[in-house]
Design a protein around this motif. Structure first.
Motif, mmCIF file in Angstrom:
data_model
loop_
_atom_site.group_PDB
_atom_site.id
_atom_site.type_symbol
_atom_site.label_atom_id
_atom_site.label_comp_id
_atom_site.label_asym_id
_atom_site.label_seq_id
_atom_site.Cartn_x
_atom_site.Cartn_y
_atom_site.Cartn_z
ATOM 1 N N ASP A 179 45.535 47.921 27.528
ATOM 2 C CA ASP A 179 45.965 46.818 28.387
ATOM 3 C C ASP A 179 47.192 47.174 29.229
ATOM 4 O O ASP A 179 47.750 46.324 29.909
ATOM 5 N N VAL A 180 47.609 48.444 29.186
ATOM 6 C CA VAL A 180 48.758 48.889 29.967
ATOM 7 C C VAL A 180 48.329 50.084 30.819
ATOM 8 O O VAL A 180 47.713 51.021 30.310
ATOM 9 N N ASN A 181 48.652 50.044 32.100
ATOM 10 C CA ASN A 181 48.257 51.129 32.999
ATOM 11 C C ASN A 181 49.494 51.877 33.496
ATOM 12 O O ASN A 181 50.250 51.355 34.317
ATOM 13 N N VAL A 182 49.709 53.077 32.964
ATOM 14 C CA VAL A 182 50.856 53.896 33.367
ATOM 15 C C VAL A 182 50.322 55.286 33.748
ATOM 16 O O VAL A 182 50.302 56.212 32.929
ATOM 17 N N PRO A 183 49.871 55.456 34.987
ATOM 18 C CA PRO A 183 49.267 56.730 35.412
ATOM 19 C C PRO A 183 50.193 57.931 35.262
ATOM 20 O O PRO A 183 49.737 59.042 34.996
ATOM 21 N N GLY A 184 51.497 57.711 35.438
ATOM 22 C CA GLY A 184 52.443 58.827 35.387
ATOM 23 C C GLY A 184 53.090 59.014 34.029
ATOM 24 O O GLY A 184 54.245 59.439 33.928
ATOM 25 N N LEU A 185 52.350 58.700 32.962
ATOM 26 C CA LEU A 185 52.898 58.792 31.605
ATOM 27 C C LEU A 185 52.740 60.202 31.037
ATOM 28 O O LEU A 185 51.658 60.778 31.069
ATOM 29 N N VAL A 186 53.852 60.750 30.521
ATOM 30 C CA VAL A 186 53.834 62.051 29.854
ATOM 31 C C VAL A 186 54.435 61.855 28.465
ATOM 32 O O VAL A 186 55.595 61.462 28.327
ATOM 33 N N LYS A 187 53.638 62.142 27.436
ATOM 34 C CA LYS A 187 54.070 61.906 26.060
ATOM 35 C C LYS A 187 54.440 63.225 25.385
ATOM 36 O O LYS A 187 53.584 64.073 25.173
ATOM 37 N N ILE A 188 55.714 63.354 25.060
ATOM 38 C CA ILE A 188 56.247 64.580 24.474
ATOM 39 C C ILE A 188 56.620 64.341 23.013
ATOM 40 O O ILE A 188 57.066 63.251 22.643
ATOM 41 N N PHE A 189 56.434 65.362 22.179
ATOM 42 C CA PHE A 189 56.977 65.307 20.814
ATOM 43 C C PHE A 189 57.744 66.607 20.576
ATOM 44 O O PHE A 189 57.236 67.698 20.821
ATOM 45 N N VAL A 190 58.993 66.462 20.097
ATOM 46 C CA VAL A 190 59.860 67.614 19.852
ATOM 47 C C VAL A 190 60.153 67.703 18.355
ATOM 48 O O VAL A 190 60.575 66.718 17.738
#
Length: 215
Positions: A124-135
């Motif tokens: 239900d959320v549209n975030v085309p420029g989403l980058v998900k990082i895990f450190v």
């Protein structure tokens, strides 16, 4: 002319991995806002609920962790309640989720922790420029960095790393129903055990370029 989407970088991070410092440095370089504990202040201001309530619940599971795990239940991310349950952990999470979604819609930014990767990748959320990082890093590195940054001895650093990372893992499970350390939840996973934080930032920048994303 192609319309630019907001660039939203979420950073899940083990305590001691350097994820927060990398996120802050990247935000400064990109000229965008970095949100970590600032989320708590913004949420308090918007909800009119005392910031102390959000700080007490910050990145910690709610009161029914075992029940949630066994039953597979997770809080719905609907509109926050303004009734008698206003300061319950689940409702505070709804307030916080609302603020995170609004920030992603208004500006390019970097958000540390607080299940932002999950909140912004829901259907239900549209975030085309989403980058998900895990450190993350190996335990000796986590402990060493914590000793250096927090100015504490090895015994206290080991205890702090174990406690905070356990809390973050339980928090993620409680509010998403998923595993914090499931790499399928992220776009880029970085082990900072053998590279420094500047190199980590460069890796993230290179990945963003490869994705064709821009500010």
């Amino acid at each position: 002319m192609k319309e630019k989407n907001n660039l939203i970088i979420t950073i899940g991070r083990q305590y001691g991995s350097g994820g927060r410092m990398v996120g802050k440095a990247l935000a400064e370089e990109f000229g965008i806002n970095f949100y970590d504990e600032e989320i708590l202040t913004l949420t308090s201001e918007q909800s009119a609920v005392g910031e102390v309530f959000f700080r007490l619940a910050d990145e910690k599971a709610g009161n029914n962790l075992l029940y949630k795990i066994v039953s597979g239940l997770k809080p719905q991310l609907g509109k926050p309640s303004m009734d008698s349950d206003i300061v319950k952990p689940e409702n505070l999470f709804r307030f916080q989720s609302q603020v995170i979604r609004e920030l992603a819609g208004e500006e390019s930014c970097i958000i540390a922790g607080r299940c932002a990767d999950y909140i912004l990748s829901r259907e239900d959320v549209n975030v085309p420029g989403l980058v998900k990082i895990f450190v993350y890093a190996d335990t000796p590195t986590l402990v060493s960095r914590t000793m250096d940054v927090d100015k504490i001895d090895e015994k206290e650093a080991t205890k702090r790393v174990k406690k905070i990372n356990r809390e973050r893992k339980e928090y993620y499970r409680y509010y998403t129903g998923e595993s914090w350390d499931d790499w399928d939840n992220y776009d880029l996973i970085i082990n900072t055990s053998k590279i420094d934080l500047e190199q980590t930032a460069e890796l993230i920048k290179d990945y963003i370029k490869l994705r064709g994303l821009e500010l």
